[in-house]
Design an enzyme around this catalytic site. Structure first.
Site, short mmCIF file in Angstrom:
data_model
loop_
_atom_site.label_atom_id
_atom_site.label_comp_id
_atom_site.label_asym_id
_atom_site.label_seq_id
_atom_site.Cartn_x
_atom_site.Cartn_y
_atom_site.Cartn_z
N TYR A 12 109.79 30.27 113.19
CA TYR A 12 110.57 29.17 112.61
C TYR A 12 110.80 28.03 113.63
CZ TYR A 12 114.81 26.84 110.85
OH TYR A 12 115.75 25.91 110.46
N ILE A 13 111.45 28.32 114.73
CA ILE A 13 111.76 27.24 115.68
C ILE A 13 110.49 26.83 116.44
CG2 ILE A 13 113.19 26.55 117.64
CD1 ILE A 13 115.21 28.75 116.73
N ASP A 32 101.40 34.74 119.42
CA ASP A 32 102.36 35.30 118.46
C ASP A 32 101.71 36.54 117.85
OD1 ASP A 32 104.02 35.70 116.04
OD2 ASP A 32 104.84 33.72 116.51
N LEU A 60 103.31 40.39 123.09
CA LEU A 60 103.74 40.30 124.50
C LEU A 60 103.84 41.68 125.14
CD1 LEU A 60 106.47 37.49 124.74
CD2 LEU A 60 104.00 37.31 124.51
N SER A 125 120.83 32.01 123.20
CA SER A 125 121.61 31.86 121.98
C SER A 125 123.09 31.74 122.31
CB SER A 125 121.38 33.10 121.11
OG SER A 125 122.35 33.16 120.10
N THR A 127 125.14 33.34 120.98
CA THR A 127 125.68 34.70 120.87
C THR A 127 126.13 35.23 122.24
OG1 THR A 127 125.30 36.83 119.81
CG2 THR A 127 123.50 36.02 121.12
N TYR A 149 121.06 42.86 119.93
CA TYR A 149 120.33 41.58 120.00
C TYR A 149 120.98 40.68 121.05
CZ TYR A 149 119.16 36.75 118.92
OH TYR A 149 118.79 35.42 119.03
N LYS A 153 119.67 39.05 124.92
CA LYS A 153 119.72 37.66 125.42
C LYS A 153 120.48 37.61 126.75
CE LYS A 153 117.49 35.61 122.12
NZ LYS A 153 116.09 35.24 122.35
N PHE A 178 122.70 26.92 119.04
CA PHE A 178 123.78 27.27 118.13
C PHE A 178 123.14 27.71 116.80
CE2 PHE A 178 127.73 27.08 120.43
CZ PHE A 178 127.19 26.85 121.69
N ARG A 231 130.62 27.30 111.99
CA ARG A 231 129.48 27.35 112.91
C ARG A 231 128.95 25.96 113.18
NH1 ARG A 231 131.37 31.61 112.93
NH2 ARG A 231 130.43 33.68 112.73
N ASP A 295 131.75 39.39 113.17
CA ASP A 295 131.78 37.92 113.10
C ASP A 295 132.97 37.35 113.85
OD1 ASP A 295 129.51 37.33 111.72
OD2 ASP A 295 130.48 36.96 109.79
P1 NAD Z 1 111.20 33.78 114.41
O1 NAD Z 1 111.29 35.23 114.15
O2 NAD Z 1 110.88 32.88 113.28
O3 NAD Z 1 110.15 33.49 115.58
C1 NAD Z 1 109.91 34.42 116.61
C2 NAD Z 1 108.40 34.63 116.67
O4 NAD Z 1 108.12 35.56 117.71
C3 NAD Z 1 107.83 35.20 115.37
O5 NAD Z 1 106.78 34.38 114.93
C4 NAD Z 1 107.33 36.59 115.76
O6 NAD Z 1 106.17 36.95 115.04
C5 NAD Z 1 107.10 36.44 117.25
N1 NAD Z 1 107.24 37.66 118.05
C6 NAD Z 1 108.26 38.54 118.08
N2 NAD Z 1 108.02 39.51 118.96
C7 NAD Z 1 106.81 39.24 119.52
C8 NAD Z 1 106.01 39.88 120.49
N3 NAD Z 1 106.38 41.04 121.06
N4 NAD Z 1 104.84 39.33 120.83
C9 NAD Z 1 104.41 38.18 120.25
N5 NAD Z 1 105.13 37.53 119.31
C10 NAD Z 1 106.32 38.07 118.95
O7 NAD Z 1 112.58 33.36 115.11
P2 NAD Z 1 113.14 31.92 115.44
O8 NAD Z 1 114.31 31.68 114.57
O9 NAD Z 1 112.06 30.93 115.48
O10 NAD Z 1 113.70 32.18 116.90
C11 NAD Z 1 112.95 31.89 118.06
C12 NAD Z 1 113.75 32.32 119.27
O11 NAD Z 1 115.00 31.64 119.27
C13 NAD Z 1 114.07 33.82 119.31
O12 NAD Z 1 113.97 34.26 120.64
C14 NAD Z 1 115.49 33.87 118.83
O13 NAD Z 1 116.18 35.00 119.33
C15 NAD Z 1 116.05 32.59 119.39
N6 NAD Z 1 117.22 32.10 118.65
C16 NAD Z 1 117.11 31.91 117.30
C17 NAD Z 1 118.23 31.48 116.59
C18 NAD Z 1 118.17 31.30 115.09
O14 NAD Z 1 119.22 31.27 114.45
N7 NAD Z 1 117.00 31.14 114.48
C19 NAD Z 1 119.45 31.23 117.26
C20 NAD Z 1 119.49 31.41 118.64
C21 NAD Z 1 118.37 31.84 119.32
N1 UDP Z 2 128.08 34.04 106.01
C1 UDP Z 2 128.55 34.23 104.73
N2 UDP Z 2 127.73 34.79 103.81
C2 UDP Z 2 126.43 35.14 104.09
C3 UDP Z 2 125.95 34.93 105.41
C4 UDP Z 2 126.81 34.39 106.34
O1 UDP Z 2 129.71 33.91 104.44
O2 UDP Z 2 125.73 35.65 103.21
C5 UDP Z 2 128.94 33.41 107.02
C6 UDP Z 2 129.16 34.19 108.28
O3 UDP Z 2 130.26 35.06 108.12
C7 UDP Z 2 129.40 33.07 109.31
C8 UDP Z 2 128.53 31.92 108.79
O4 UDP Z 2 128.29 32.21 107.41
O5 UDP Z 2 130.75 32.67 109.27
C9 UDP Z 2 127.18 31.80 109.50
O6 UDP Z 2 126.53 33.07 109.45
P1 UDP Z 2 125.04 33.23 110.00
O7 UDP Z 2 124.69 34.68 109.85
O8 UDP Z 2 124.16 32.23 109.35
O9 UDP Z 2 125.14 32.82 111.55
P2 UDP Z 2 125.92 33.56 112.76
O10 UDP Z 2 127.14 34.22 112.20
O11 UDP Z 2 124.96 34.52 113.33
O12 UDP Z 2 126.29 32.46 113.69
#
Ligand code: NAD
Ligand code: UDP
Length: 336
Positions: A12-13, A32, A60, A125, A127, A149, A153, A178, A231, A295
């Site tokens: 995604y990102i 990937d 990886l 993150s 988190t 998780y 991190k 975030f 959030r 949460d």
């Molecule tokens: P995502 O799951 O869409 O992307 C992660 C990608 O990594 C996937 O395409 C998956 O196939 C690949 N992958 C996982 N393990 C692998 C491995 N061992 N070898 C090769 N490829 C592998 O997730 P995202 O939302 O794009 O997140 C990207 C990064 O950002 C992650 O590290 C995630 O923890 C971090 N992050 C995401 C969020 C969020 O809310 N989306 C928030 C904070 C941090």
């Molecule tokens: N949340 C909710 N219903 C859902 C999923 C999430 O009310 O089905 C709330 C959750 O309690 C939080 C906010 O939405 O307050 C964002 O949640 P999310 O899981 O998207 O992100 P995170 O909590 O990991 O920051």
């Protein structure tokens, strides 16, 4: 122009960052294993940008596979997105999470060291701020976690910091995201998880399409503006732009630095539901459900450092995020 290895670049990102890298003229190599992504995302990145990134379906955990990529390409820097990210799943499968996220990162660092590649930007993150810090979260606060998780991190941040300290030519940037939401305005890439989503925005989107009947609002008795969780939602295209600035910053320095990427503004669950219902043009049914274990009430970024160090300020609003998510979901459903 520099060549960037993007681990998790089909995700995604990562996919949104690949688009901006290619548009800025970087050469992009994606690694990937597609455990949480589709192969056609790579073609969609090419469709948006007019340039095909190099793609390796590599895990990886396969160190030799990584070594081969570094042998085949002169990689100038790495954006490390690859990892497993589902909080609930990490509690059920901690071994898989620690193994994938930590071993994957150790292998990447090994391959980088052998190849003499010294610049790494890491997806951390918010988190890591845990449950005990007051909002807004700033980069000097102590880190902790509430689930496996989150601990992956915290530990990856530690590993990267220690390695950069021992290797003076290394540049490591830890970006603490975030809540990334939204999608590319083209409607070609975005977030559309299989099954029942864990995160709020994709869940709301599936209620908007009618795939799910009703949103469960996890608690309305928090000490927040309307009692629901708050959030810091950031548009994934703003987040990607932050990476472009972060990468240039990382190339110009050595050592470790930590930067939040958020908007600095919190939105409640009900505010998000309302914004999405405006974007999709109809009201969205919701019920108040019990709090979700683990949460916290509120989470938003102190964005001072991102502004000062990177010159980064998020520009897109919650309405933009909902509009682009909805546009992507509608386009996806048309394509299916
Ligand atoms: P995502 O799951 O869409 O992307 C992660 C990608 O990594 C996937 O395409 C998956 O196939 C690949 N992958 C996982 N393990 C692998 C491995 N061992 N070898 C090769 N490829 C592998 O997730 P995202 O939302 O794009 O997140 C990207 C990064 O950002 C992650 O590290 C995630 O923890 C971090 N992050 C995401 C969020 C969020 O809310 N989306 C928030 C904070 C941090
Ligand atoms: N949340 C909710 N219903 C859902 C999923 C999430 O009310 O089905 C709330 C959750 O309690 C939080 C906010 O939405 O307050 C964002 O949640 P999310 O899981 O998207 O992100 P995170 O909590 O990991 O920051």
């Amino acid at each position: 122009m520099k060549t960037i290895l993007v681990t998790g670049g089909a995700g995604y990102i990562g996919s949104h960052v690949c688009v901006q890298l290619l548009e800025a003229g970087y050469s992009v190599v994606i690694a990937d294993n597609l455990c949480n992504a589709q192969r056609d995302v790579v073609d969609r990145i090419a469709r948006i940008t007019g340039t095909q990134p190099v793609f390796y379906q590599t895990d990886l955990l396969d160190l030799d596979g990584l070594r081969a990529i570094f042998r085949a390409h002169a990689i100038d820097g790495v954006l490390h997105f690859a990892g497993l990210k589902a909080v609930g799943e990490s509690t059920e499968q901690p071994l898989r999470y620690y193994s994938n996220n930590l071993t994957g990162t150790l292998h990447l660092l090994t391959a980088m060291q052998e190849a003499g590649c010294t610049t790494l930007v890491f997806s951390s993150s918010a988190t890591v701020y845990g449950a005990d810090n007051p909002v807004p979260f700033d980069e000097r606060m102590p880190t902790s976690a509430t689930n496996p998780y989150g601990y992956t991190k915290v530990v990856q941040e530690r590993i990267l910091t220690d390695i950069a300290a021992a290797q003076p030519d290394m540049s490591v940037l830890l970006l603490r995201y975030f809540n990334p939401v939204g999608a590319h305005p083209s409607g070609w890439i975005g977030e559309d998880p299989n099954g029942i989503p864990n995160n709020l925005m994709p869940y709301v989107a599936k209620v908007a399409t009618g795939e799910l009947p009703c949103i469960n609002v996890f608690g309305n008795d928090y000490d927040t503006v309307d009692g629901t969780g708050v959030r810091d939602y950031i548009h994934v295209c703003d987040l990607a732009r932050g990476h472009m600035l972060a990468l240039e910053y990382a190339f110009g320095r050595t050592g470790t630095d930590i930067i939040n990427l958020g908007t600095g503004r919190g939105s409640s669950v009900l505010e998000l539901i309302y914004a999405f219902s405006k974007a999709c043009g109809h009201p969205l049914p919701y019920v108040i459900a019990p709090r979700r274990p683990g949460d916290i009430a509120s989470c938003w970024a102190d964005t001072t450092k991102a502004k000062e160090v990177l010159g980064f300020t998020a520009q897109l609003t919650l309405a933009d995020m909902c509009r682009d998510s909805w546009h992507f979901i509608c386009r996806q459903r048309e394509r299916e």
